[in-house]
Design an enzyme around this catalytic site. Structure first.
Site, PDB file in Angstrom:
ATOM      1  N   TYR A  11       0.813  -1.219   0.000  1.00 48.39           N
ATOM      2  CA  TYR A  11       0.000   0.000   0.000  1.00 48.39           C
ATOM      3  C   TYR A  11       0.851   1.275   0.000  1.00 48.39           C
ATOM      4  O   TYR A  11       0.487   2.262   0.628  1.00 48.39           O
ATOM      5  CB  TYR A  11      -0.999  -0.002   1.175  1.00 48.39           C
ATOM      6  CG  TYR A  11      -1.479  -1.388   1.494  1.00 48.39           C
ATOM      7  CD1 TYR A  11      -2.215  -2.119   0.548  1.00 48.39           C
ATOM      8  CD2 TYR A  11      -1.168  -2.011   2.699  1.00 48.39           C
ATOM      9  CE1 TYR A  11      -2.621  -3.417   0.812  1.00 48.39           C
ATOM     10  CE2 TYR A  11      -1.571  -3.309   2.969  1.00 48.39           C
ATOM     11  CZ  TYR A  11      -2.301  -4.015   2.009  1.00 48.39           C
ATOM     12  OH  TYR A  11      -2.700  -5.307   2.274  1.00 48.39           O
ATOM     13  N   HIS A  12       1.934   1.265  -0.778  1.00 51.31           N
ATOM     14  CA  HIS A  12       2.822   2.425  -0.858  1.00 51.31           C
ATOM     15  C   HIS A  12       3.029   2.880  -2.305  1.00 51.31           C
ATOM     16  O   HIS A  12       4.158   3.115  -2.727  1.00 51.31           O
ATOM     17  CB  HIS A  12       4.192   2.097  -0.243  1.00 51.31           C
ATOM     18  CG  HIS A  12       4.139   1.679   1.187  1.00 51.31           C
ATOM     19  ND1 HIS A  12       5.150   0.941   1.782  1.00 51.31           N
ATOM     20  CD2 HIS A  12       3.211   1.891   2.156  1.00 51.31           C
ATOM     21  CE1 HIS A  12       4.851   0.721   3.053  1.00 51.31           C
ATOM     22  NE2 HIS A  12       3.670   1.282   3.290  1.00 51.31           N
TER      23      HIS A  12
END
Length: 538
Positions: free
Chosen positions: A473-474
């Site tokens: 989730y980056h």
């Protein structure tokens, strides 16, 4: 139609900061448009409650990436915050700035003012670090950072000792002089509640008369006079609205929504826009390209001793943890799932770490429909050690598939699409087993559950991490910053190349990904971007 000095699209990690900093003097009026709703929800404010928000369409965009050959054909789930605070309202709260070398590389790529020494004052001003102020840490800032060393589960200390036995140093502060080593993660909480960008920045700003925040407001297009941004169109309660910006429009929608909105507004790859019937205002092939993300995987073991599984799974354990949280704002519900972790090099010839570790004192092998089963872990005692790559060389893209702004864009990740990414991940997963083989963590292991003891060959290990790993989730860099308009989207002052009155201030401007979680750097980008706006506004 109302007119504001500045319009900020998105209230996430960067947008909340921009709104607060622009409005602080009282000189400027600011409109914030957020597609989601309020952050005043129990499972948003309770730190470990983010398992409940992982698939919740009320607070989450719930993007689905394209089927990815690098992930064995899987369509990865991409949660992104659709809520005040954006993804800082649904993330795992680990506070990692990134390595000094990451930002120095940004500066050396032609972005003056973006080196680590330039940005350190911003990082320190943002923080209220419970560990205390130093030359590298800040106190008194809007974002409270909790030092959890006294609160972690006893198994976390076993993990730290085993990792040291495997050759890693103990690191008391990953935001200190060096990143390498293992330790306890600092997290963005205060008083047992999540410290999101909305709580730290936007909520205080909303008390000011010169700030207007509209929720459930989906911005569909940036409006222009010639090539100057002059306002936006947005949908709210089924009706089309228009707002005008006297000074600038700031896009802070994040690495998915910002390139999507630029493309919908006629800014992006010319052939794509023409095929979709969108008039090309300004052609730029890099809008939506250069997508970078960290890919991660967990290895899971069954333990001989109780873990948090035995507390969080049964109803009586949930009740006990719930009462501890409600009455004392403490216990496992007040923390992140990642209590410990660290950074290591897959090859000691590397100059600095290229992998991040995560230790979780519970396991979630058995799926639970409709949510990430953090609050309903496995029925057996289990724990996981995870990792993610820090600076992968694979690149993807995010492109609209329709001129309809309500249609989700096409997310093509291309995970593990380079030989170097595959090779370093193979070395990394082998190191997880090396840690697990060390006392004192080895002393309490009953068996390896995932991937299991039969998975030993390089080919099987590679097949396993292709099948089981995915985003941590980056996502960044889809509107990357750079001085050359032929290879970037925004200049070092975050102005969109070829246009005026329009800036991008969010993680999509990162020239390259950073070593670690991206929330702190996104908040810093909001602070730095607001400084640039205020300087240019006189």
């Amino acid at each position: 139609m109302q007119t504001f000095d500045f319009i900020v699209v998105g209230s996430g990690s960067a947008g909340s900061v921009v709104a607060e900093r622009l409005s602080a003097s009282g000189r400027f009026s600011v409109l914030v448009l957020e597609a989601g709703g309020t952050d005043r929800r129990f499972f948003v404010q309770m730190p470990l409650g983010y398992g409940k928000t992982f698939f919740d369409p009320k607070v989450n965009w719930n993007y689905a990436a394209e089927a990815d050959p690098g992930l064995a054909g899987n369509k990865d789930h991409w949660p992104r915050g659709k809520i005040l605070g954006g993804s800082s309202s649904i993330n795992a709260m680990v506070w990692i700035r990134g390595a000094a070398e990451d930002f120095d590389a940004w500066r050396e790529a032609g972005n003056p003012g973006w080196g680590f020494d330039d940005l350190l004052p911003a990082f320190k001003a943002i923080e209220d670090n419970q560990a205390g102020g130093t030359d590298l840490r800040g106190t008194g800032g809007p974002i409270h950072v909790t030092d959890n060393r006294k609160n972690v589960h006893p198994l976390t200390h076993r993990f730290l000792s085993a990792a040291q036995a495997a050759g890693l140093p103990l690191n008391q502060d990953f935001n200190g002089a060096a990143q390498e080593g293992v330790g306890v993660y600092q997290i963005t909480t205060q008083g047992g509640r999540r410290m999101s960008a909305a709580r730290g920045f936007l909520r205080p700003a909303m008390k000011r008369a010169n700030v207007t925040v509209e929720t459930d407001a989906l911005v569909t297009k940036v409006l222009f006079e010639d090539k100057r941004a002059c306002g936006v169109e947005y949908l709210q309660n089924g009706a089309k609205q228009t707002a005008r910006a006297g000074r600038e429009v700031i896009l802070s929608g994040g690495s998915v929504n910002t390139p999507q909105l630029l493309q919908l507004s006629g800014i992006g790859p010319a052939a794509l826009l023409a095929d979709l019937g969108i008039d090309v205002l300004h052609a730029n092939e890099h809008v939506g390209r250069n997508l970078q993300d960290h890919q991660g995987i967990n290895y899971t073991w069954k333990a001989k001793v109780p873990t948090l599984n035995q507390l969080l799974r049964p109803w009586w354990g949930k009740a006990l943890a719930g009462m501890q949280y409600l009455l004392l704002r403490s216990g496992p519900l007040s923390m992140s799932m990642n209590q410990g972790g660290g950074f290591f090099r897959t090859d000691l010839s590397r100059a600095r770490p290229n992998m991040q570790l995560y230790f979780q004192v519970f396991s979630t092998v058995l799926p639970k429909a409709g949510e990430r089963p953090i609050l309903t872990p496995d029925p057996f005692p289990g724990f996981s050690i995870g990792l993610s790559n820090c600076r992968p060389s694979s690149r993807g893209e995010i492109m609209i598939r329709s001129a309809d702004p309500t249609v989700q864009p096409r997310i093509t990740v291309n995970a593990y699409s380079t030989n170097s990414d595959v090779a370093e991940m193979l070395d990394a997963v082998k190191f997880l087993r090396r840690i697990a083989a060390q006392s004192p963590i080895a002393d309490i292991i009953a068996e390896e559950v995932l991937p299991g003891p039969s998975i030993t060959s390089d080919a099987d290990l590679i097949q396993d991490f292709r099948k089981r790993s995915g985003t941590v989730y980056h996502p960044v860099s889809t509107c990357r910053m750079g001085p050359d308009p032929t290879s970037s989207v925004v200049d070092p002052r975050l102005r969109v190349h070829g246009l005026t009155g329009l800036r991008v201030i969010d993680a999509s401007i990162f020239p390259d990904n950073i070593t670690g979680n991206t929330n702190a750097a996104s908040i810093m980008t909001g602070w730095k971007g607001a400084q640039l706006l205020l300087e240019d506004a006189g």
